[in-house]
Every structure is written in C-alpha cells, then in structure tokens.
Design a protein around this motif. Structure first.
Motif, PDB file in Angstrom:
ATOM      1  N   TYR A 146       0.817  -1.198   0.000  1.00  0.00           N
ATOM      2  CA  TYR A 146       0.000   0.000   0.000  1.00  0.00           C
ATOM      3  C   TYR A 146       0.865   1.269   0.000  1.00  0.00           C
ATOM      4  O   TYR A 146       1.980   1.259   0.518  1.00  0.00           O
ATOM      5  N   ILE A 147       0.306   2.332  -0.562  1.00  0.00           N
ATOM      6  CA  ILE A 147       0.891   3.664  -0.440  1.00  0.00           C
ATOM      7  C   ILE A 147       0.166   4.329   0.726  1.00  0.00           C
ATOM      8  O   ILE A 147      -1.062   4.442   0.712  1.00  0.00           O
ATOM      9  N   VAL A 148       0.904   4.749   1.752  1.00  0.00           N
ATOM     10  CA  VAL A 148       0.269   5.233   2.968  1.00  0.00           C
ATOM     11  C   VAL A 148       0.779   6.612   3.376  1.00  0.00           C
ATOM     12  O   VAL A 148       1.861   7.037   2.977  1.00  0.00           O
ATOM     13  N   THR A 149      -0.040   7.289   4.176  1.00  0.00           N
ATOM     14  CA  THR A 149       0.344   8.537   4.829  1.00  0.00           C
ATOM     15  C   THR A 149       0.090   8.357   6.316  1.00  0.00           C
ATOM     16  O   THR A 149      -1.034   8.026   6.711  1.00  0.00           O
ATOM     17  N   VAL A 150       1.124   8.516   7.149  1.00  0.00           N
ATOM     18  CA  VAL A 150       0.955   8.398   8.596  1.00  0.00           C
ATOM     19  C   VAL A 150       1.181   9.753   9.239  1.00  0.00           C
ATOM     20  O   VAL A 150       1.980  10.563   8.752  1.00  0.00           O
ATOM     21  N   ILE A 155       5.777   3.636   1.655  1.00  0.00           N
ATOM     22  CA  ILE A 155       5.266   2.378   1.121  1.00  0.00           C
ATOM     23  C   ILE A 155       5.154   1.364   2.264  1.00  0.00           C
ATOM     24  O   ILE A 155       6.091   1.184   3.041  1.00  0.00           O
ATOM     25  N   LEU A 156       3.996   0.720   2.375  1.00  0.00           N
ATOM     26  CA  LEU A 156       3.785  -0.336   3.355  1.00  0.00           C
ATOM     27  C   LEU A 156       3.692  -1.646   2.585  1.00  0.00           C
ATOM     28  O   LEU A 156       2.759  -1.854   1.811  1.00  0.00           O
ATOM     29  N   TYR A 157       4.686  -2.512   2.773  1.00  0.00           N
ATOM     30  CA  TYR A 157       4.709  -3.768   2.043  1.00  0.00           C
ATOM     31  C   TYR A 157       3.888  -4.822   2.773  1.00  0.00           C
ATOM     32  O   TYR A 157       3.905  -4.920   3.993  1.00  0.00           O
ATOM     33  N   HIS A 158       3.170  -5.615   1.995  1.00  0.00           N
ATOM     34  CA  HIS A 158       2.325  -6.661   2.552  1.00  0.00           C
ATOM     35  C   HIS A 158       3.042  -7.996   2.431  1.00  0.00           C
ATOM     36  O   HIS A 158       3.435  -8.401   1.336  1.00  0.00           O
ATOM     37  N   VAL A 159       3.237  -8.680   3.563  1.00  0.00           N
ATOM     38  CA  VAL A 159       3.857  -9.999   3.560  1.00  0.00           C
ATOM     39  C   VAL A 159       2.794 -11.021   3.906  1.00  0.00           C
ATOM     40  O   VAL A 159       2.188 -10.954   4.977  1.00  0.00           O
ATOM     41  N   PRO A 160       2.489 -11.970   3.022  1.00  0.00           N
ATOM     42  CA  PRO A 160       1.468 -12.987   3.310  1.00  0.00           C
ATOM     43  C   PRO A 160       1.788 -13.721   4.598  1.00  0.00           C
ATOM     44  O   PRO A 160       2.949 -14.023   4.886  1.00  0.00           O
TER      45      PRO A 160
END
Length: 309
Positions: A184-188, A198-203
């Motif tokens: 995901y592209i995120v704003t915190v 960038i928030l990477y998704h790990v299964p």
C-alpha cells in the motif's frame, strides 16, 4: 494481515550517540565544552560555524558526520540559523513552525520523509550545540524535544532512539492512499508532520514460517490451484494502478535488475506524484477493463449454465 510501523531511513552513527559518556543512559550528563565563539560571530561566518560545530562534537565525545538527504549534503549552517532565528528547536516545535524551517530547503517531493529526517538530524547534531552556543548553557537540559512530536523525552535516552510512544510496533494514525500488488501507499501522522511511504504486505503463510521447505510447499500448492483453474474463465480485471504499475515495471526492470522492492517503491512514488489528469488516464483504463470483465463473466456463466447437467 499487514502491520503498519513507521519506517524511516536507517539512523546514522551520530544519531546513536549519547552525551552521558558510557552509552547506558544512566549516568549524569557531563558538562558542555566551553563555547569558543559568540552566536553573532557564528551567524555571520559559515566557516567559523562549521569549525566550532566539529570541534564541539569532538570535545563532547559524539561522532560528527554531515548527513545527506536525497543525495545532497544537508546544509547544517542554514538549518541552525533557520531554527535559532525562530528561538530554538523547542520553541519551533511548540509553536508548530517546523514546516517554515523546512520550506526554504526545497527538497524534492519524492523525498516524503525529509521533514522528519531533518528534525532528527537537528536533534542529534545541532540541538546540544544550540544549547551551548545560542542559549550559553553549560550542561545539557534534563529533557530534550522528541523528534516526532512536541513532547519532551529524558535526555539520558540515546540520540535517535524513539521514546516509548514511538517505538517500532507502535500504532500510528494514517490513511491508505493507494494499493498495488505488493502492498500500500500510505500517509501516517506524526503529530504535526505527515510522512508518506510504502507499506509492504507480507502474506501470513510466508511471514510466519522460516522453514524453506514450507515456503516451497506453499508455492507448489499455489501452482496446483492455478493448474486446476478453468482456462476459459475470463481474466480478472485490473485497476488503474495495475496498468500504471505494469507500464513502469517494464521500463524500470532493466535498470533495477533483481531489486523488486526498489522497483515497487519507485513506482508507488511515481503514482503518488501524478496529477489528477494524469491519474485519470489510468483510472479510465481500469474502468474499461472492469466492464470487460463483467461482460466476459456473464458470457462465461451463461455458457456454463447452458451446458449439459
């Protein structure tokens, strides 16, 4: 399930220094080296400023190295003047003037964490120098500004280490601006600052297993499922971002061979910097492909239902 942590650039050696001498954060802070120049003289002579800053760190027992942001050395003299001309770091943070400080540096828009990084560098490289040369203090204060917000933290905490509230794994508020195959592209939100990334998704099946055999088994199961899939079934529709990703992936892959994460991150930043008009081109492609998928699925279901029972 994906977890969100504030991921920032790796801390430099100077950020891990502590003025306590032993590095364990428990002994009393030692005195500052005596100031050898007036603030007014430093303000009028960048070379004098740099010489005194380097000498200060050497005498204080902390390592000093000019950091780089976006491939360019950070102008510590200008940063020091921007902050002290507004009354010092603590006043700048409390009065929420940090954005005014950063504005003059004109960092590229793709360097989304520049504001947070610069504040951390100020805390690790310039804050104690400010106390000694601008405020003419002789010993470090009992608390120092938190680089992430307006609170104060114990000065015995080593430079660059987050307070309890900002440790890795802490929950931070934010929004998801976009999605791609790898995450995901995120704003915190970090107090008054917004950090994009960038928030990477790990299964889960991969992240919970360190067994190579299990990973290969999972991949084989996936291949088996794909093999059992009806070849006549319509291909799933793609989003506007998927079209953008595929287009740029083909262009960037030869330049970043084997660096899949770097490619995904770069494409995410490119997507985030598109204008509405440019993004709309790809969104329209996504809408057309969605209609294509609906039409083909209706035909597919219809042909299957009309077949022999």
């Amino acid at each position: 399930m994906a977890s969100c942590s504030a991921v920032c650039e790796q801390e430099s050696e100077s950020e891990r220094q502590t003025p306590n001498g032993n590095g364990n954060g428990k002994s009393s802070p030692k005195s500052y080296p005596a100031a050898t120049a007036l603030y007014q003289d430093l303000a009028s002579d960048p070379n004098l400023f740099r010489d005194n800053l380097q000498s200060f760190h050497k005498s204080f027992g902390t390592q000093f190295k000019v950091p780089t942001i976006g491939g360019r050395p950070l102008d510590l003299y200008r940063l020091f003047m921007e902050v002290t001309s507004r009354g010092g770091l603590e006043k700048v943070i409390v009065e929420r003037k940090w954005k005014d400080v950063i504005l003059g540096f004109k960092f590229r828009e793709t360097i989304t964490s520049a504001s947070f990084m610069v504040r951390r560098y100020y805390l690790s490289l310039l804050y104690h120098f400010e106390q000694a040369y601008y405020f003419r203090k002789q010993v470090p204060p009992s608390s120092t500004p938190d680089p992430a917000n307006t609170s104060l933290v114990d000065s015995s905490t080593p430079f660059g280490e987050a307070s309890t509230a900002q440790q890795l794994g802490s929950v931070v508020p934010g929004t998801i601006d976009g999605k791609f195959d790898g995450g995901y592209i995120v704003t915190v939100n970090l107090d008054s600052e917004q950090v994009k990334g960038i928030l990477y998704h790990v299964p889960i099946s991969l992240s919970q297993s360190s067994n190579t055999v299990a990973i290969h088994g999972s991949r084989n199961q996936k291949k088996s499922k794909l093999a059992l899939r009806d070849p006549s079934r319509p291909k799933s529709n793609r989003s506007g971002y998927n079209f953008f990703f595929a287009e740029n992936y083909a262009r960037l892959r030869p330049l970043f061979h084997g660096q899949e994460r770097a490619i995904s991150k770069r494409i995410g930043l490119l997507w985030n910097n598109l204008t509405e008009a440019e993004r709309q081109v790809y969104q329209q492609k996504g809408l057309r492909d969605k209609e294509r998928y609906k039409t083909e699925m209706l035909e597919y279901k219809s042909s299957n239902n009309s077949g022999p029972q």
